[in-house]
Design an enzyme around this catalytic site. Structure first.
Site, PDB file in Angstrom:
ATOM      1  N   VAL A 176       0.864  -1.184   0.000  1.00  0.00           N
ATOM      2  CA  VAL A 176       0.000   0.000   0.000  1.00  0.00           C
ATOM      3  C   VAL A 176       0.898   1.230   0.000  1.00  0.00           C
ATOM      4  CG1 VAL A 176      -1.786   1.260   1.243  1.00  0.00           C
ATOM      5  CG2 VAL A 176      -1.823  -1.240   1.227  1.00  0.00           C
ATOM      6  N   ASP A 229     -12.744  -9.829   9.162  1.00  0.00           N
ATOM      7  CA  ASP A 229     -11.353  -9.593   9.572  1.00  0.00           C
ATOM      8  C   ASP A 229     -11.276  -8.339  10.449  1.00  0.00           C
ATOM      9  OD1 ASP A 229      -8.671 -10.027   9.831  1.00  0.00           O
ATOM     10  OD2 ASP A 229      -8.143  -9.525   7.752  1.00  0.00           O
TER      11      ASP A 229
END
Ligand code: ADP
Ligand code: MG
Length: 612
Positions: free
Chosen positions: A350, A459
């Site tokens: 990222v 998650d």
């Protein structure tokens, strides 16, 4: 022993959207059976008389003078006694000369044990009749509308975004508007000269007591002008060093509107008490401003010093869709990608970036696929984008679009302060328990939204809660998320994958069944991580050990910094059977009520310890 089911919920009905309860619930006395709200001294005495005038009979009412203060009215030897209870700036409550207490309930409990200067000990609560509501004060009934108006004007928010802002920031907003509420009052005329005030008071009928309040030209304080026998009298309203307003030698008030309400009942040195308002025609169109420099010594800080709220950030409002052409496609030429890596994973990394849009530049985080050829990973990323594209909530990271270029890239809004667990473990000394409560309440709001939209996250963990800044959290990482069918309430995984077992509910591990209720279990673990300032759940235990631990009925202990009531939420989240576990609607209500009560009073003992 497990706490009683839903014992963490407050006994009063939960604050509902669009109802004045949102702000009423900020009153920490609201649930006390002997609390009457804004009733006068005479009314209080009438209630005590009706209840029999026993020694130690008492009730509590709102104080009209001080912001957040009360009056304790009691009877001893057939005499009435009224004691003002002041709310101090540190959030504690005390009788003048008495000891501080963390809330009005605790204060009354204390004086039940020990008269400590009172005429006697409190013995018997004078209960409100069950059908009589707590009386709302002038400000209470105006407050809800004022809050909405304030949020709308200050941050240009509407609809759902406005509701989310109000629910998540009610305690802060309450303090902000308390100091500027007078600007919405019909009797407030702003900066007008003395001669203009006289002209306005003389136009139309001129009954005794007709009045207006205006800013004084130079000093930053206020003036009161009123008619009596057709003559206009002008009074200076004094402002002391602690920011309190008063008439010369009169009673002191935290805010101008409280002083005015008081002067309507009592002349307090004026020629007469205040009567009808001289209405400022423009008042209705005006909106309260942020507290100005006038109040630097007062209750809230001026705008340049006040703590920034989530609504001050770009990430609160939905962006208008910057993708054009193909659905959520972003042109490569509009995207600048920095070399700075924010994080990495299986899929790739990222990176930090900037997206050019018609309305300006937006800081973004770009998830760059490592190997474009690997179709499986590519499909996963497309699925993640598909999910994120359907979500829009201030407490969920927004996707801005996909960019197909040198690699497949998912462009998201930036949450610059990074993952919650890392942030907390490296800022242990500066993050308060109240701050954590605020953030976790926001997470519960985001999860409640997901639950309503029928998505399961799968998650949820502190590593996937990202901070925009210290007071603003967003849920991220929808890599494992699923949209449930209209009639389904769970997702069944065909095979087990690389799963975060320590965050998973028993039915996920045993039956591969995922629902919003299993996200609730993960929320409990996330709460634990937050209150341990980024601790590792279940210490060094491995997955199978954790499963045995849970199956055996054990649960993690209360983190030192976690208030008992919030540990109650955690334990409810870890209810073994999913159909007995609370849903996010319930969890959010509980988080909201804990957060509000923590913000409107001092922290209960033992709840504010910082971690070792
Ligand atoms: P993974 O599935 O590998 O966990 P994530 O979506 O959680 O992928 O992203 C990995 C890391 O990248 C995060 O832990 C965070 O540090 C960083 N990151 C992801 N999205 C953002 C964002 N929107 N803003 C800032 N950092 C981000
Ligand atoms: Mg992650």
């Amino acid at each position: 022993m497990l706490p009683q089911r839903f014992a963490f919920l407050s006994p009063s009905p939960p604050p509902a959207l669009l109802s004045p309860v949102v702000t009423m619930s900020l009153d920490p006395a609201a649930d006390l059976p002997f609390y009457y709200g804004s009733v006068s001294r005479a009314e209080a005495e009438r209630h005590l008389k009706l209840a029999g005038m026993a020694d130690g009979l008492f009730l509590l009412r709102r104080c009209l003078r001080s912001l957040g203060g009360y009056v304790l009215s009691a009877v001893w030897s057939l005499q009435f006694h009224h004691y003002p209870v002041e709310k101090r700036l540190d959030g504690t409550y005390c009788l003048s000369g008495g000891r501080p207490h963390c809330g009005p309930a605790e204060l009354c409990e204390f004086y039940g044990r020990d008269p400590d200067g009172l005429a006697g000990a409190l013995r018997k609560p004078c209960r409100r009749s069950p059908d009589a509501a707590v009386r709302a004060g002038v400000f209470d009934s105006l407050r809800d509308n004022m809050l909405r108006e304030y949020v709308k004007q200050t941050w240009n928010l509407e609809g759902e975004a406005m509701e989310q802002a109000i629910i998540s920031q009610a305690p802060q907003l309450e303090k902000l508007i308390a100091t500027t509420a007078h600007e919405k009052m019909p009797w407030y005329h702003g900066r007008v000269a003395r001669q203009e005030a006289v002209r306005r008071l003389h136009s139309g009928a001129q009954p005794d007591g007709k009045f207006l309040v205006r800013d004084r030209q130079e000093s930053g304080s206020f003036a009161l002008s009123m008619v009596y026998g057709k003559t206009v009298y002008h009074y200076q309203i004094l402002l002391d060093k602690s920011g309190k307003h008063s008439m010369p030698e009169g009673t002191k008030f935290d805010t101008i509107w409280q002083l005015v309400e008081y002067l309507k009942m009592k002349a307090d040195g004026l020629v007469t008490h205040l009567g009808e308002a001289c209405v400022n025609g423009k008042a209705a169109a005006k909106t309260p401003s942020l507290p100005g420099p006038r109040r630097t010594n007062g209750y809230t800080a001026p705008p340049q010093e006040r703590e920034l709220l989530p609504m001050d950030c770009d990430g609160f409002n939905p962006y208008h869709n910057p993708s054009e052409g193909r659905r959520f496609h972003i042109q490569r030429s509009r995207l600048l990608i920095d070399e700075v890596e924010l994080g990495s994973g299986n899929f790739g990394c990222v990176k930090k970036g900037v997206l050019m849009t018609e309305s300006g530049q937006i800081d973004v985080a770009v998830k760059v696929l490592k190997n474009d050829n690997e179709t499986l990973v590519r499909e996963e990323m497309l699925r993640e984008a598909e999910i994120m594209h359907q979500l829009s909530n201030p407490f969920i990271v927004r996707m801005l679009g996909l960019c197909h270029a040198e690699s497949l890239m998912l462009v998201m809004e930036m949450a610059a302060a990074g993952p919650l667990n890392k942030y907390l473990s490296s800022n242990k000394d500066t993050v308060t328990v109240e701050n954590i409560m605020g953030l976790m309440h926001q997470v519960s709001m985001g999860m409640k939204y997901l639950e309503e939209k029928n998505f399961v996250h799968r998650d949820l963990a502190a590593r996937n809660v990202l901070l925009v800044k210290k007071q603003f959290a967003k849920i991220s990482d929808f890599g494992l998320s699923k949209a449930l069918g209209v009639d389904d309430n769970y997702y069944k995984a065909r095979t087990a994958g690389k799963w975060p077992l320590k965050w998973y509910a028993p039915e996920c591990i045993n039956f591969h069944k995922f629902s919003s209720k299993s996200d609730v279990w993960s929320f409990g673990v996330t709460l634990w991580e937050a209150f341990t300032y980024g601790g590792k759940p279940y210490k060094k235990m491995k997955g199978p050990e954790v499963m045995r631990f849970i199956e055996g009925g054990s649960r993690m202990e209360r983190p030192a910094a976690c208030p008992e009531t919030t540990y109650g939420v955690m334990r409810e989240c870890w209810t073994y059977k999913h159909d007995e576990r609370p849903d996010f609607r319930t969890v959010e209500e509980a988080m909201r009520s804990h957060y509000y009560s923590m913000s409107s009073r001092a922290e209960p003992e033992g709840a504010g310890e910082s971690p070792q």
